[in-house]
Design a protein around this motif. Structure first.
Motif, PDB file in Angstrom:
ATOM      1  N   LEU A   1      51.570  37.281  38.467  1.00 20.08           N
ATOM      2  CA  LEU A   1      50.410  36.424  38.597  1.00 20.08           C
ATOM      3  C   LEU A   1      49.748  36.333  37.228  1.00 20.08           C
ATOM      4  O   LEU A   1      49.643  37.333  36.533  1.00 20.08           O
ATOM      5  N   GLU A   2      49.321  35.150  36.835  1.00 22.20           N
ATOM      6  CA  GLU A   2      48.657  34.984  35.545  1.00 22.20           C
ATOM      7  C   GLU A   2      47.162  34.748  35.741  1.00 22.20           C
ATOM      8  O   GLU A   2      46.755  33.865  36.492  1.00 22.20           O
ATOM      9  N   LEU A   3      46.370  35.548  35.064  1.00 15.30           N
ATOM     10  CA  LEU A   3      44.921  35.356  35.011  1.00 15.30           C
ATOM     11  C   LEU A   3      44.664  34.438  33.826  1.00 15.30           C
ATOM     12  O   LEU A   3      45.010  34.763  32.690  1.00 15.30           O
ATOM     13  N   LYS A   4      44.051  33.285  34.103  1.00 14.68           N
ATOM     14  CA  LYS A   4      43.927  32.283  33.049  1.00 14.68           C
ATOM     15  C   LYS A   4      42.491  31.754  32.976  1.00 14.68           C
ATOM     16  O   LYS A   4      41.922  31.367  33.985  1.00 14.68           O
ATOM     17  N   ARG A   5      41.941  31.776  31.780  1.00 15.90           N
ATOM     18  CA  ARG A   5      40.630  31.185  31.481  1.00 15.90           C
ATOM     19  C   ARG A   5      39.469  31.750  32.286  1.00 15.90           C
ATOM     20  O   ARG A   5      38.620  31.010  32.774  1.00 15.90           O
ATOM     21  N   MET A   6      39.411  33.056  32.431  1.00 16.15           N
ATOM     22  CA  MET A   6      38.262  33.666  33.084  1.00 16.15           C
ATOM     23  C   MET A   6      37.090  33.651  32.113  1.00 16.15           C
ATOM     24  O   MET A   6      37.218  34.051  30.963  1.00 16.15           O
ATOM     25  N   SER A   7      35.949  33.193  32.575  1.00 19.46           N
ATOM     26  CA  SER A   7      34.775  33.117  31.723  1.00 19.46           C
ATOM     27  C   SER A   7      33.527  33.290  32.567  1.00 19.46           C
ATOM     28  O   SER A   7      33.471  32.836  33.703  1.00 19.46           O
ATOM     29  N   VAL A   8      32.528  33.941  31.981  1.00 19.57           N
ATOM     30  CA  VAL A   8      31.224  34.093  32.621  1.00 19.57           C
ATOM     31  C   VAL A   8      30.186  33.492  31.673  1.00 19.57           C
ATOM     32  O   VAL A   8      30.210  33.740  30.471  1.00 19.57           O
ATOM     33  N   SER A   9      29.288  32.715  32.215  1.00 17.38           N
ATOM     34  CA  SER A   9      28.227  32.085  31.430  1.00 17.38           C
ATOM     35  C   SER A   9      27.472  33.136  30.611  1.00 17.38           C
ATOM     36  O   SER A   9      27.226  34.249  31.078  1.00 17.38           O
ATOM     37  N   LYS A  10      27.105  32.772  29.393  1.00 16.50           N
ATOM     38  CA  LYS A  10      26.380  33.690  28.508  1.00 16.50           C
ATOM     39  C   LYS A  10      25.131  34.254  29.170  1.00 16.50           C
ATOM     40  O   LYS A  10      24.760  35.399  28.931  1.00 16.50           O
ATOM     41  N   ASP A  11      24.484  33.473  30.017  1.00 14.10           N
ATOM     42  CA  ASP A  11      23.265  33.922  30.694  1.00 14.10           C
ATOM     43  C   ASP A  11      23.501  35.084  31.651  1.00 14.10           C
ATOM     44  O   ASP A  11      22.557  35.782  32.023  1.00 14.10           O
ATOM     45  N   TYR A  12      24.753  35.284  32.080  1.00 12.25           N
ATOM     46  CA  TYR A  12      25.051  36.307  33.076  1.00 12.25           C
ATOM     47  C   TYR A  12      25.958  37.419  32.569  1.00 12.25           C
ATOM     48  O   TYR A  12      26.392  38.263  33.349  1.00 12.25           O
ATOM     49  N   ARG A  13      26.242  37.421  31.290  1.00 12.42           N
ATOM     50  CA  ARG A  13      27.107  38.470  30.735  1.00 12.42           C
ATOM     51  C   ARG A  13      26.372  39.800  30.686  1.00 12.42           C
ATOM     52  O   ARG A  13      25.145  39.848  30.656  1.00 12.42           O
ATOM     53  N   GLY A  14      27.146  40.877  30.704  1.00 16.10           N
ATOM     54  CA  GLY A  14      26.570  42.209  30.636  1.00 16.10           C
ATOM     55  C   GLY A  14      26.081  42.725  31.978  1.00 16.10           C
ATOM     56  O   GLY A  14      25.418  43.758  32.045  1.00 16.10           O
ATOM     57  N   GLN A  15      26.414  42.028  33.061  1.00 15.93           N
ATOM     58  CA  GLN A  15      25.973  42.429  34.396  1.00 15.93           C
ATOM     59  C   GLN A  15      27.120  42.923  35.274  1.00 15.93           C
ATOM     60  O   GLN A  15      26.935  43.136  36.470  1.00 15.93           O
ATOM     61  N   GLY A  16      28.308  43.064  34.691  1.00 18.00           N
ATOM     62  CA  GLY A  16      29.446  43.557  35.460  1.00 18.00           C
ATOM     63  C   GLY A  16      30.210  42.480  36.210  1.00 18.00           C
ATOM     64  O   GLY A  16      31.117  42.786  36.986  1.00 18.00           O
ATOM     65  N   ILE A  17      29.852  41.219  36.006  1.00 20.02           N
ATOM     66  CA  ILE A  17      30.511  40.128  36.730  1.00 20.02           C
ATOM     67  C   ILE A  17      31.978  40.008  36.321  1.00 20.02           C
ATOM     68  O   ILE A  17      32.855  39.869  37.179  1.00 20.02           O
ATOM     69  N   SER A  18      32.258  40.071  35.025  1.00 18.35           N
ATOM     70  CA  SER A  18      33.656  39.968  34.553  1.00 18.35           C
ATOM     71  C   SER A  18      34.500  41.108  35.102  1.00 18.35           C
ATOM     72  O   SER A  18      35.638  40.896  35.534  1.00 18.35           O
ATOM     73  N   LYS A  19      33.942  42.296  35.106  1.00 16.49           N
ATOM     74  CA  LYS A  19      34.661  43.457  35.636  1.00 16.49           C
ATOM     75  C   LYS A  19      34.959  43.270  37.121  1.00 16.49           C
ATOM     76  O   LYS A  19      36.064  43.539  37.590  1.00 16.49           O
ATOM     77  N   ALA A  20      33.975  42.778  37.870  1.00 14.73           N
ATOM     78  CA  ALA A  20      34.167  42.537  39.299  1.00 14.73           C
ATOM     79  C   ALA A  20      35.208  41.446  39.541  1.00 14.73           C
ATOM     80  O   ALA A  20      36.062  41.586  40.421  1.00 14.73           O
ATOM     81  N   LEU A  21      35.147  40.362  38.775  1.00 16.29           N
ATOM     82  CA  LEU A  21      36.122  39.282  38.922  1.00 16.29           C
ATOM     83  C   LEU A  21      37.536  39.763  38.609  1.00 16.29           C
ATOM     84  O   LEU A  21      38.484  39.464  39.341  1.00 16.29           O
ATOM     85  N   CYS A  22      37.663  40.509  37.534  1.00 13.88           N
ATOM     86  CA  CYS A  22      38.974  41.032  37.138  1.00 13.88           C
ATOM     87  C   CYS A  22      39.515  41.970  38.218  1.00 13.88           C
ATOM     88  O   CYS A  22      40.682  41.895  38.594  1.00 13.88           O
ATOM     89  N   GLY A  23      38.659  42.842  38.721  1.00 13.81           N
ATOM     90  CA  GLY A  23      39.078  43.750  39.795  1.00 13.81           C
ATOM     91  C   GLY A  23      39.523  42.992  41.034  1.00 13.81           C
ATOM     92  O   GLY A  23      40.505  43.364  41.686  1.00 13.81           O
ATOM     93  N   GLU A  24      38.827  41.918  41.352  1.00 17.67           N
ATOM     94  CA  GLU A  24      39.200  41.112  42.517  1.00 17.67           C
ATOM     95  C   GLU A  24      40.554  40.438  42.309  1.00 17.67           C
ATOM     96  O   GLU A  24      41.359  40.356  43.237  1.00 17.67           O
ATOM     97  N   VAL A  25      40.824  39.960  41.104  1.00 12.04           N
ATOM     98  CA  VAL A  25      42.140  39.370  40.806  1.00 12.04           C
ATOM     99  C   VAL A  25      43.236  40.411  40.996  1.00 12.04           C
ATOM    100  O   VAL A  25      44.282  40.128  41.595  1.00 12.04           O
ATOM    101  N   LEU A  26      43.007  41.631  40.521  1.00 12.92           N
ATOM    102  CA  LEU A  26      44.013  42.691  40.670  1.00 12.92           C
ATOM    103  C   LEU A  26      44.238  43.030  42.146  1.00 12.92           C
ATOM    104  O   LEU A  26      45.382  43.204  42.586  1.00 12.92           O
ATOM    105  N   ARG A  27      43.161  43.122  42.931  1.00 13.11           N
ATOM    106  CA  ARG A  27      43.305  43.398  44.372  1.00 13.11           C
ATOM    107  C   ARG A  27      44.035  42.254  45.079  1.00 13.11           C
ATOM    108  O   ARG A  27      44.900  42.483  45.926  1.00 13.11           O
ATOM    109  N   PHE A  28      43.675  41.019  44.735  1.00 12.36           N
ATOM    110  CA  PHE A  28      44.326  39.836  45.307  1.00 12.36           C
ATOM    111  C   PHE A  28      45.827  39.877  45.036  1.00 12.36           C
ATOM    112  O   PHE A  28      46.642  39.675  45.941  1.00 12.36           O
TER     113      PHE A  28
END
Length: 87
Positions: A1-28
Protein backbone atom coordinates in the motif's frame (compact mmCIF):
# COMPACT_ATOMS: atom_id res chain seq x y z
CA UNK A 1 0.00 0.00 0.00
CA UNK A 2 1.36 3.45 -0.83
CA UNK A 3 0.81 6.43 1.46
CA UNK A 4 0.76 9.41 -0.86
CA UNK A 5 0.56 13.17 -0.22
CA UNK A 6 -0.40 13.17 3.44
CA UNK A 7 -0.60 16.75 4.67
CA UNK A 8 -2.01 18.62 7.65
CA UNK A 9 -2.85 22.32 7.48
CA UNK A 10 -0.26 24.55 9.16
CA UNK A 11 -2.95 25.75 11.58
CA UNK A 12 -3.31 22.22 12.99
CA UNK A 13 0.26 20.95 13.04
CA UNK A 14 1.86 19.90 16.30
CA UNK A 15 -1.38 18.38 17.64
CA UNK A 16 -0.68 14.74 16.81
CA UNK A 17 -2.96 14.67 13.76
CA UNK A 18 -0.23 13.42 11.38
CA UNK A 19 0.75 10.70 13.83
CA UNK A 20 -2.88 9.61 14.18
CA UNK A 21 -3.43 9.62 10.40
CA UNK A 22 -0.26 7.62 9.80
CA UNK A 23 -1.23 5.11 12.48
CA UNK A 24 -4.65 4.72 10.91
CA UNK A 25 -3.09 4.03 7.49
CA UNK A 26 -0.90 1.33 9.05
CA UNK A 27 -3.90 -0.27 10.82
CA UNK A 28 -5.97 -0.09 7.62
CA UNK A 29 -3.22 -1.76 5.59
CA UNK A 30 -2.60 -4.49 8.15
CA UNK A 31 -6.32 -5.26 8.53
CA UNK A 32 -6.56 -5.77 4.77
CA UNK A 33 -3.57 -8.07 4.54
CA UNK A 34 -0.96 -5.75 3.07
CA UNK A 35 2.63 -6.70 3.84
CA UNK A 36 4.00 -3.17 3.94
CA UNK A 37 3.26 0.50 3.48
CA UNK A 38 5.61 2.56 1.31
CA UNK A 39 5.99 6.29 0.77
CA UNK A 40 8.32 8.93 -0.60
CA UNK A 41 9.35 12.27 0.85
CA UNK A 42 12.00 14.85 0.06
CA UNK A 43 15.17 15.51 1.97
CA UNK A 44 13.86 18.91 3.09
CA UNK A 45 10.84 17.39 4.85
CA UNK A 46 12.73 16.69 8.07
CA UNK A 47 9.64 16.74 10.30
CA UNK A 48 7.94 14.21 8.00
CA UNK A 49 11.01 11.97 8.11
CA UNK A 50 10.95 12.04 11.93
CA UNK A 51 7.24 11.25 11.94
CA UNK A 52 7.59 8.29 9.58
CA UNK A 53 10.65 6.88 11.32
CA UNK A 54 8.82 7.19 14.65
CA UNK A 55 5.97 5.14 13.18
CA UNK A 56 8.31 2.32 12.15
CA UNK A 57 9.19 3.31 8.59
CA UNK A 58 12.77 2.72 7.44
CA UNK A 59 14.55 4.53 4.62
CA UNK A 60 15.20 2.03 1.83
CA UNK A 61 16.57 4.23 -0.96
CA UNK A 62 17.28 7.75 -2.14
CA UNK A 63 17.50 9.31 -5.59
CA UNK A 64 17.74 12.67 -7.32
CA UNK A 65 14.58 13.32 -9.36
CA UNK A 66 16.36 15.17 -12.18
CA UNK A 67 19.69 16.37 -13.49
CA UNK A 68 19.12 19.70 -11.75
CA UNK A 69 18.22 17.87 -8.55
CA UNK A 70 21.43 15.91 -8.87
CA UNK A 71 23.48 19.09 -9.39
CA UNK A 72 21.84 20.62 -6.31
CA UNK A 73 22.27 17.39 -4.30
CA UNK A 74 18.49 17.25 -3.81
CA UNK A 75 17.11 13.81 -3.02
CA UNK A 76 13.83 11.99 -2.66
CA UNK A 77 13.78 9.31 0.03
CA UNK A 78 11.77 6.10 -0.24
CA UNK A 79 10.49 4.62 3.03
CA UNK A 80 8.95 1.25 3.84
CA UNK A 81 7.14 0.01 6.93
CA UNK A 82 6.88 -3.76 7.10
CA UNK A 83 3.65 -4.82 8.77
CA UNK A 84 3.51 -7.53 11.44
CA UNK A 85 2.63 -11.02 10.33
CA UNK A 86 3.80 -10.59 6.73
CA UNK A 87 7.10 -10.97 4.90
Amino acid sequence: LELKRMSVSKDYRGQGISKALCGEVLRFAQARGYGAVVLSTSMVQVAAQRLYEGQGFRKVSAFSPSLLGSLLCFQIFHYRCKLPGRT
